[in-house]
Design an enzyme around this catalytic site. Structure first.
Site, mmCIF file in Angstrom:
data_model
loop_
_atom_site.group_PDB
_atom_site.id
_atom_site.type_symbol
_atom_site.label_atom_id
_atom_site.label_comp_id
_atom_site.label_asym_id
_atom_site.label_seq_id
_atom_site.Cartn_x
_atom_site.Cartn_y
_atom_site.Cartn_z
ATOM 1 N N GLU A 189 0.068 -1.310 5.621
ATOM 2 C CA GLU A 189 1.118 -0.927 6.565
ATOM 3 C C GLU A 189 1.028 0.553 6.899
ATOM 4 O O GLU A 189 1.279 0.962 8.042
ATOM 5 C CB GLU A 189 2.490 -1.256 5.978
ATOM 6 N N ASP A 192 0.828 -1.210 0.000
ATOM 7 C CA ASP A 192 0.000 0.000 0.000
ATOM 8 C C ASP A 192 0.855 1.250 0.000
ATOM 9 O O ASP A 192 2.029 1.241 0.356
ATOM 10 C CB ASP A 192 -0.952 0.009 1.197
#
Length: 419
Positions: free
Chosen positions: A183, A88
């Site tokens: 994350e 991400d």
């Protein structure tokens, strides 16, 4: 080690493919992954891993990619190690329609990004650029982040997988691969299956300057301050109204500057209000509390209490509550119990031709939580810089050095085992 044939690096071409896929995570979403588009990258990674020849590569329902490279050594006792990066990108800056640009043979001159010429990479603002003269710098076009955090790490691990399959002279034990979602919003390992990984050690590839390795993070708490004020009709409020919104503002203003992110550096911790919401009767302030020393988190929370109680002395009918919850802890506490994990990482960096430098992170990584989940995980450089903004950049040569470091690390672990 000199490889039997020169490495044909694939990290750059992979990176350019990955960054154009929008994988921005969403802190307001309750799902895992928080955005389904993160699976678009996950599916591509699985496809590429299968094409490389890693037959168990798969994407699970939560958006995690798992894969295994079997051992190619006769030694039976080589510890299993894992490499991890997150897919991400940050919610702080758009990751949609990223247009990567390679600025070849960087000369030290300002890099003006073409789609927004107010975005300029200057050496005085990005000191590590002084180490990049003659290298090839990759940026976005000026309207989005680049996604080097952490798609540089993803591309480097993928390239390392390719090299391990195609260079059998690189002797290694079982290698596990983990790519995580979310994350950037603190949920990167919420549903990671550590038992499936079943490794002795892990390395996140998610750091900054080439040669750096990080064995220490902040310890982190989150705090929610709820202020209960007194509401009254504004036309008849004199002597009655105690606005929770105004009280919240006064509390924030009462926090010491020397304990703020903008007032701290190095090994100093901070208290940081990250969200304010409410109305006259009730207001909420969300804080993040950070320090390298876990016991200081309690001290910092008391700073919030002291500020609230000091302000509320002037609002006799209003009250507050403060709820503090742990988020993650300094991974150094775990890594200190397994010194060979960091030592092997430092040796691999050295063998890749760099001067290794052990650093601390003013933040956290997936490795912070993995370490406390039974998988000790320091962080190795990926070459990413200026995270979460439009001036984000990475150099091609630093990505190649990260790939070499991963390969040497596999060999260092194999060499250290008993025949």
């Amino acid at each position: 080690m000199v490889f039997n044939t020169p490495l044909r690096f694939t990290a750059t071409e992979r990176f350019l493919r990955y960054v154009i896929i929008d994988t921005q995570s969403d802190p307001l979403s309750p799902t895992c992954p928080s955005t389904d588009k993160q699976k678009d990258l996950g599916r591509l990674l699985v496809k590429e891993l299968l094409e490389i020849g890693i037959i168990d590569a798969h994407l699970d329902e939560h958006g995690y990619v798992y894969a295994t490279i079997p051992a190619n050594t006769a030694k039976a006792d080589v510890p299993v190690i894992c490499f991890c990066s997150h897919m991400d990108t940050s919610p702080d800056c758009s990751g949609r329609d990223v247009k990567p640009i390679i600025h070849q043979n960087y000369t030290g001159a300002d890099l003006v990004l073409p789609d927004d010429t107010t975005q300029v990479l200057r050496m005085k603002d990005h000191p590590d650029l002084k180490n990049q003269i003659g290298n090839d710098i990759i940026t976005a076009s000026g309207t989005t982040l680049l996604g080097a955090d952490n798609k540089a790490g993803v591309a480097e691990i993928m390239d390392a997988c390719y090299q391990l399959i195609n260079h059998l002279e690189i002797k290694h034990g079982v290698i596990k691969i983990l790519f995580t979602p979310d994350e950037e919003i603190g949920r990167g390992v919420d549903k990671a299956d550590v038992a499936k990984i079943s490794a002795f050690a892990c390395y996140t590839i998610d750091g900054e300057s080439a040669g750096n390795m990080e064995n220490e993070t902040f310890s982190a708490d989150g705090a929610k301050l709820i202020i209960n004020g007194i509401s009254a009709h504004p036309g008849f409020a004199k002597g009655k109204m105690e606005s929770a919104i105004k009280i919240a503002g006064l509390i924030i203003a009462a926090l010491p500057h020397e304990l703020s992110p903008e007032g701290t550096e190095g090994m100093q911790g901070f208290v940081h209000p990250v969200d304010v919401s409410g109305h006259v009767e009730t207001a909420t302030i969300d804080f993040i509390i950070r320090d390298f020393e876990e016991e200081q988190l309690v001290v910092h929370a008391d700073v919030i209490r002291t500020a609230a109680e000091g302000v509320l002395q002037n609002f006799s009918n209003s009250t507050y509550t403060l709820d503090v919850k742990p988020q993650y802890r300094n991974m150094k506490n775990i890594l200190a119990q397994h010194p060979q994990i960091v030592a092997n990482g430092m040796e691999a960096i050295k063998r890749a031709g760099m001067e290794p430098k052990l650093c601390s992170i003013r933040g956290g990584t997936d490795g912070s939580r993995l370490s406390f989940m039974g998988l000790p995980t320091p962080n190795i450089f990926a070459g990413e810089h200026a995270f979460h903004g439009k001036e984000e950049w990475v150099s091609v040569q630093d990505m190649h050095k990260a790939v070499e470091t991963i390969l040497h690390l596999c060999m260092v672990w194999e060499e250290g085992s008993i025949t």
